[in-house]
Design a protein around this motif. Structure first.
Motif, PDB file in Angstrom:
ATOM      1  N   THR A  95       0.852  -1.188   0.000  1.00 36.35           N
ATOM      2  CA  THR A  95       0.000   0.000   0.000  1.00 36.35           C
ATOM      3  C   THR A  95       0.888   1.238   0.000  1.00 36.35           C
ATOM      4  O   THR A  95       2.103   1.148   0.188  1.00 36.35           O
ATOM      5  CB  THR A  95      -0.893   0.057   1.251  1.00 36.35           C
ATOM      6  N   VAL A  96       0.255   2.388  -0.203  1.00 36.43           N
ATOM      7  CA  VAL A  96       0.993   3.650  -0.194  1.00 36.43           C
ATOM      8  C   VAL A  96       1.753   3.806   1.116  1.00 36.43           C
ATOM      9  O   VAL A  96       2.955   4.092   1.137  1.00 36.43           O
ATOM     10  CB  VAL A  96       0.010   4.831  -0.398  1.00 36.43           C
ATOM     11  N   GLU A  97       1.052   3.559   2.205  1.00 33.54           N
ATOM     12  CA  GLU A  97       1.697   3.730   3.504  1.00 33.54           C
ATOM     13  C   GLU A  97       2.850   2.746   3.693  1.00 33.54           C
ATOM     14  O   GLU A  97       3.920   3.106   4.186  1.00 33.54           O
ATOM     15  CB  GLU A  97       0.667   3.537   4.626  1.00 33.54           C
ATOM     16  N   ILE A 116       4.693  10.040   8.049  1.00 39.94           N
ATOM     17  CA  ILE A 116       4.139   9.660   6.747  1.00 39.94           C
ATOM     18  C   ILE A 116       2.827  10.394   6.493  1.00 39.94           C
ATOM     19  O   ILE A 116       2.612  10.973   5.415  1.00 39.94           O
ATOM     20  CB  ILE A 116       3.930   8.128   6.681  1.00 39.94           C
ATOM     21  N   ALA A 117       1.967  10.404   7.501  1.00 39.57           N
ATOM     22  CA  ALA A 117       0.667  11.076   7.363  1.00 39.57           C
ATOM     23  C   ALA A 117       0.871  12.570   7.092  1.00 39.57           C
ATOM     24  O   ALA A 117       0.177  13.172   6.269  1.00 39.57           O
ATOM     25  CB  ALA A 117      -0.150  10.863   8.630  1.00 39.57           C
ATOM     26  N   GLU A 118       1.865  13.137   7.781  1.00 43.12           N
ATOM     27  CA  GLU A 118       2.187  14.557   7.629  1.00 43.12           C
ATOM     28  C   GLU A 118       2.568  14.869   6.173  1.00 43.12           C
ATOM     29  O   GLU A 118       1.993  15.767   5.545  1.00 43.12           O
ATOM     30  CB  GLU A 118       3.367  14.827   8.563  1.00 43.12           C
ATOM     31  N   VAL A 119       3.491  14.080   5.639  1.00 45.90           N
ATOM     32  CA  VAL A 119       3.944  14.322   4.264  1.00 45.90           C
ATOM     33  C   VAL A 119       2.803  14.102   3.277  1.00 45.90           C
ATOM     34  O   VAL A 119       2.607  14.885   2.340  1.00 45.90           O
ATOM     35  CB  VAL A 119       5.145  13.409   3.929  1.00 45.90           C
ATOM     36  N   LEU A 120       2.030  13.033   3.505  1.00 45.44           N
ATOM     37  CA  LEU A 120       0.929  12.742   2.581  1.00 45.44           C
ATOM     38  C   LEU A 120      -0.116  13.852   2.597  1.00 45.44           C
ATOM     39  O   LEU A 120      -0.679  14.204   1.559  1.00 45.44           O
ATOM     40  CB  LEU A 120       0.271  11.405   2.934  1.00 45.44           C
ATOM     41  N   SER A 121      -0.357  14.424   3.764  1.00 43.27           N
ATOM     42  CA  SER A 121      -1.380  15.460   3.805  1.00 43.27           C
ATOM     43  C   SER A 121      -0.868  16.761   3.174  1.00 43.27           C
ATOM     44  O   SER A 121      -1.630  17.485   2.536  1.00 43.27           O
ATOM     45  CB  SER A 121      -1.886  15.673   5.234  1.00 43.27           C
ATOM     46  N   ILE A 122       0.434  17.026   3.307  1.00 41.42           N
ATOM     47  CA  ILE A 122       0.996  18.195   2.621  1.00 41.42           C
ATOM     48  C   ILE A 122       0.818  18.034   1.113  1.00 41.42           C
ATOM     49  O   ILE A 122       0.488  18.975   0.392  1.00 41.42           O
ATOM     50  CB  ILE A 122       2.503  18.373   2.957  1.00 41.42           C
ATOM     51  N   LEU A 123       0.995  16.812   0.620  1.00 41.92           N
ATOM     52  CA  LEU A 123       0.864  16.547  -0.810  1.00 41.92           C
ATOM     53  C   LEU A 123      -0.594  16.247  -1.187  1.00 41.92           C
ATOM     54  O   LEU A 123      -0.872  15.800  -2.292  1.00 41.92           O
ATOM     55  CB  LEU A 123       1.769  15.384  -1.213  1.00 41.92           C
ATOM     56  N   VAL A 125      -2.632  13.801  -0.476  1.00 39.97           N
ATOM     57  CA  VAL A 125      -3.005  12.431  -0.870  1.00 39.97           C
ATOM     58  C   VAL A 125      -3.157  11.547   0.379  1.00 39.97           C
ATOM     59  O   VAL A 125      -3.006  10.328   0.300  1.00 39.97           O
ATOM     60  CB  VAL A 125      -1.955  11.787  -1.815  1.00 39.97           C
ATOM     61  N   LEU A 126      -3.489  12.190   1.503  1.00 42.32           N
ATOM     62  CA  LEU A 126      -3.589  11.423   2.745  1.00 42.32           C
ATOM     63  C   LEU A 126      -4.637  10.324   2.659  1.00 42.32           C
ATOM     64  O   LEU A 126      -4.462   9.236   3.196  1.00 42.32           O
ATOM     65  CB  LEU A 126      -3.917  12.373   3.906  1.00 42.32           C
ATOM     66  N   GLU A 127      -5.731  10.641   1.939  1.00 40.75           N
ATOM     67  CA  GLU A 127      -6.812   9.649   1.881  1.00 40.75           C
ATOM     68  C   GLU A 127      -6.422   8.411   1.078  1.00 40.75           C
ATOM     69  O   GLU A 127      -7.100   7.397   1.118  1.00 40.75           O
ATOM     70  CB  GLU A 127      -8.090  10.293   1.315  1.00 40.75           C
ATOM     71  N   LYS A 128      -5.279   8.474   0.384  1.00 44.56           N
ATOM     72  CA  LYS A 128      -4.822   7.322  -0.411  1.00 44.56           C
ATOM     73  C   LYS A 128      -3.872   6.424   0.380  1.00 44.56           C
ATOM     74  O   LYS A 128      -3.273   5.509  -0.178  1.00 44.56           O
ATOM     75  CB  LYS A 128      -4.107   7.815  -1.683  1.00 44.56           C
ATOM     76  N   ARG A 129      -3.748   6.730   1.664  1.00 44.03           N
ATOM     77  CA  ARG A 129      -2.774   6.030   2.498  1.00 44.03           C
ATOM     78  C   ARG A 129      -2.867   4.496   2.384  1.00 44.03           C
ATOM     79  O   ARG A 129      -1.880   3.798   2.303  1.00 44.03           O
ATOM     80  CB  ARG A 129      -2.996   6.453   3.949  1.00 44.03           C
ATOM     81  N   LYS A 130      -4.115   3.979   2.400  1.00 42.70           N
ATOM     82  CA  LYS A 130      -4.297   2.522   2.406  1.00 42.70           C
ATOM     83  C   LYS A 130      -4.522   1.953   1.002  1.00 42.70           C
ATOM     84  O   LYS A 130      -4.840   0.791   0.849  1.00 42.70           O
ATOM     85  CB  LYS A 130      -5.499   2.153   3.291  1.00 42.70           C
ATOM     86  N   SER A 131      -4.376   2.808  -0.026  1.00 38.82           N
ATOM     87  CA  SER A 131      -4.616   2.333  -1.389  1.00 38.82           C
ATOM     88  C   SER A 131      -3.415   1.568  -1.919  1.00 38.82           C
ATOM     89  O   SER A 131      -2.285   1.793  -1.499  1.00 38.82           O
ATOM     90  CB  SER A 131      -4.890   3.513  -2.320  1.00 38.82           C
ATOM     91  N   MET A 132      -3.699   0.678  -2.879  1.00 46.18           N
ATOM     92  CA  MET A 132      -2.619   0.013  -3.593  1.00 46.18           C
ATOM     93  C   MET A 132      -2.226   0.925  -4.764  1.00 46.18           C
ATOM     94  O   MET A 132      -3.072   1.657  -5.288  1.00 46.18           O
ATOM     95  CB  MET A 132      -3.073  -1.347  -4.125  1.00 46.18           C
ATOM     96  N   PRO A 133      -0.984   0.846  -5.203  1.00 40.81           N
ATOM     97  CA  PRO A 133      -0.522   1.755  -6.273  1.00 40.81           C
ATOM     98  C   PRO A 133      -1.391   1.718  -7.532  1.00 40.81           C
ATOM     99  O   PRO A 133      -1.579   2.751  -8.175  1.00 40.81           O
ATOM    100  CB  PRO A 133       0.897   1.256  -6.554  1.00 40.81           C
ATOM    101  N   LEU A 151      10.527  12.096   2.322  1.00 40.30           N
ATOM    102  CA  LEU A 151      10.109  11.542   3.616  1.00 40.30           C
ATOM    103  C   LEU A 151      11.223  11.558   4.661  1.00 40.30           C
ATOM    104  O   LEU A 151      11.005  11.937   5.804  1.00 40.30           O
ATOM    105  CB  LEU A 151       9.605  10.097   3.405  1.00 40.30           C
ATOM    106  N   ASN A 152      12.426  11.140   4.251  1.00 40.26           N
ATOM    107  CA  ASN A 152      13.521  11.026   5.218  1.00 40.26           C
ATOM    108  C   ASN A 152      14.303  12.321   5.389  1.00 40.26           C
ATOM    109  O   ASN A 152      15.429  12.302   5.857  1.00 40.26           O
ATOM    110  CB  ASN A 152      14.462   9.893   4.791  1.00 40.26           C
ATOM    111  N   LEU A 153      13.694  13.461   5.003  1.00 39.57           N
ATOM    112  CA  LEU A 153      14.354  14.774   5.092  1.00 39.57           C
ATOM    113  C   LEU A 153      15.758  14.733   4.520  1.00 39.57           C
ATOM    114  O   LEU A 153      16.748  14.967   5.241  1.00 39.57           O
ATOM    115  CB  LEU A 153      14.384  15.240   6.556  1.00 39.57           C
TER     116      LEU A 153
END
Lengths: 218, 416
Positions: A95-97, A116-123, A125-133, A151-153
């Motif tokens: 999954t994305v996460e 991870i949630a932080e970066v995804l929400s900035i971009l 796409v947080l709601e896609k966290r549990k999606s498959m690519p 992600l890893n700064l």
């Protein structure tokens, strides 16, 4: 931030690319341009330590990259360099996460779902966290791949033709994201591209001449 | 996220392939485990039942049949022998330590009724759960399985029938047995027997003088040691089915069989030898099936190898991406090996469950009709070796694909 000196790369004994010396400061934005075959990708890969030059040195964030042993170089890359490729290429079985957890795990960093949630929400796409690519649109997938790169700064973000397969709207959005994310983590950003839409946005250019063939011994 | 979950994600993703690998491995391992458990339990049980019995004396016929009949009670008698002949052997104090007479022929609900003396349950260290040992004619002490399955308790009465199949057609209606005791479970053949005195068997088959029948001592150390002078004349017509002997002297192993077999109407059979012969007989069939199972396991290994090797081409990009994320070459190697091991372990565990489940099923199917029973969930140390072997198969199958990961050129892969 990085300093390349005397980089030469032999494709074959008769076909050698030599690259100009190149120095960038922390937080700089650079555009790497040149026609196909001029060695943009090769240089980018050498900057990421994915390929060793035949000659020359690269000092990145104070580390002499080509003197690191295999495992050390891998770890250094995982922790300091973020890569954005032309195609997002997320691991299709995760999954994305999970893809992003893998990014932390492979770099040897603690796994942090909050980050991870932080970066995804900035971009956004947080709601896609549990999606498959395969459930993502192309634009979403490209954003996840940017999330993976920042992600890893990292201290250095390398993007190889990140916009070439995108339409104008998405192209600008990806550039915005790359620039703001690089700025957010204070990273140096290098974009290799032959995409004319990108050229006006970034001041620093390194232009590679077309194929430099040197015959005979050097 | 770690290498386990990562490998597992790839295994999960190839559902059909994983199913096939698991099926093949489980089948192969299941068969091997099934054969192992069945033969081990059978052998243990047989050895427990034949324990310390050096020789069985019975009527001429197949020695294997004599052993199956007199020790395991799963075959019909070869015939009868004269009590006088049996007494002659039993009184050979030089060689014979213990002689247990058996009179067979009748059964109750497919449980064999054995006319014998107290030495028989003592030999298997049987103890009473309740009631007492049989003493008088037509008294019976029953095994724990008999009590459980038939519902007989102390004080109940029953009729025996002729033969071992438990059919109602050949019932001996004239005589009624009385249950006087129930034995504790002993995990031996005793659990499935109805024990009574030899006189009871005689009484049923010669019922006209049954009630007046005196107690006849058989063997040197029976409990009923008083001599009855008036019985000597009758002894010649009386018959028993077999005599179980334990030797007091190793010389007897050589001497006794020859001595007994030289008498035209008797034969001596050694339980140890016949058990070996029996396992040789059906061991050939078991061996063939076992080799077949190993071939299946080998094919499973090949199937894992092909799955990983083929997947490697599709996964080259994934592996290159992992390298850009900081994974070392050794980590990718471990990742692929782990995938092979996980597949093997999963198949192996399914195989163990399948094998033991099949034993349990066999046991459930056999329970009602046979003297043999198996325990499905008894695990053997050999199974650790089988499991280790299966992991070895997984390791070997994934070794070559894993080594291939070292040859991936990340830069080339990402550039294409």
């Amino acid at each position: 931030m990085f300093q390349l000196t005397g980089i030469r790369y032999n494709y074959t004994t008769t076909h050698t690319l030599s690259f100009p010396d190149w120095t960038a400061a922390q937080g700089d934005r650079w555009l790497l341009t040149g026609v196909s075959g001029s060695g943009k990708t090769t240089l980018l890969h050498m900057l990421a330590g994915l390929r060793q030059p035949t000659q020359g040195t690269a000092i990145i964030a104070g580390t002499n990259l080509y003197t690191l042993s295999g495992n050390k170089a891998d770890q250094f890359r995982g922790q300091n360099i973020g890569l954005v490729l032309q195609k997002p290429h997320l691991l299709s079985v995760l999954t994305v996460e999970e893809n992003l957890l893998l990014t932390q795990y492979m770099a040897g960093l603690p796994q942090n779902k909050q980050r991870i949630a932080e970066v995804l929400s900035i971009l956004s796409v947080l709601e896609k966290r549990k999606s498959m690519p395969h459930q993502l649109s192309q634009g979403q997938a490209q954003r996840i791949s940017i999330a993976r790169a920042v992600l890893n700064l990292p201290k250095l973000i390398l993007a190889d033709e990140p916009t070439s397969s995108l339409d104008d709207v998405n192209c600008m959005r990806v550039l915005d994201l790359l620039e703001t994310q690089a700025a957010a983590c204070g990273a140096t950003l290098v974009i290799a591209t032959h995409d004319a839409r990108v050229k006006n946005r970034i001041a620093n250019h390194l232009h590679l001449e077309s194929v430099q063939t040197v015959l005979g011994t050097l | 996220m770690n290498l386990f979950t990562l490998s597992w994600a790839y295994i999960r993703n190839r559902k059909l392939n994983t199913f096939l690998n698991t099926l093949l491995l489980a089948l192969g391992v299941g068969i091997v485990v099934y054969l192992l458990v069945i033969t081990t339990q059978l052998q243990n049980k047989m050895q427990a039942n034949a324990k310390d019995i050096n020789l069985v004396v019975g009527a001429k016929g197949s020695p294997l049949q004599l052993i199956l009949c007199s020790i395991f009670h799963i075959d019909n008698p070869t015939g009868n022998i004269k009590l006088s002949d049996a007494n002659k052997i039993a009184s050979n104090k030089r060689f014979v330590k213990k002689a247990i007479p058996l009179a067979l022929g009748d059964s109750y609900q497919a449980f064999r009724i054995v006319g014998t003396n107290q030495l028989y349950p003592e030999h298997y260290s049987c103890q009473l759960a309740n009631g007492k040992w049989w003493h008088n004619v037509m008294e019976a002490t029953i095994g724990s399985e008999v009590a459980r399955q038939s519902g007989l308790k102390v004080g109940d009465t029953f009729h025996s029938s002729h033969g071992l199949d438990g059919s109602e057609d050949n019932r001996h209606e004239e005589q009624t047995y009385k249950v006087v005791g129930v034995m504790k479970p002993s995990e031996t053949v005793m659990d499935r027997l109805v024990l009574t005195s030899i006189e009871s068997i005689w009484a049923i088959h010669e019922h006209h003088e049954a009630a007046a029948m005196p107690v006849i001592p058989i063997g040197p150390s029976t409990k009923h040691t008083e001599e009855h002078h008036d019985t000597t004349s009758q002894e010649d017509d009386r018959e028993i089915t077999a005599l179980l002997l334990t030797f007091s002297n190793p010389m007897a192993t050589l001497m006794m069989p020859r001595m007994i077999n030289s008498q035209s109407n008797l034969q001596a059979a050694s339980p140890a030898m016949e058990i070996v012969r029996l396992f040789d007989l059906f061991g050939v069939g078991a061996d063939v099936i076992e080799y077949f199972a190993y071939v299946i396991i080998l094919i499973a290994g090949l199937s894992i190898f092909i799955a990983l090797y083929n997947a490697l081409k599709e996964r080259q990009y994934d592996l290159a991406i992992m390298r850009t994320l900081g994974a070392s070459q050794n980590k990718l190697f471990t990742h692929i090996i782990l995938e092979g091991l996980l597949l093997a372990a999963f198949g192996g565990i399914c195989g163990l469950l399948l094998g033991h489940g099949a034993v349990e099923l066999t046991s459930a199917l056999l329970d009602q009709t046979s003297q043999v029973s198996f325990k499905g969930w008894q695990f053997l140390t050999e199974e650790y070796y089988i499991f280790a072997g299966v992991l070895g198969v997984g390791l070997i199958a994934s070794l070559l694909p894993a080594l291939q990961t070292y040859r991936i050129d990340i830069s080339e892969t990402l550039a294409t």
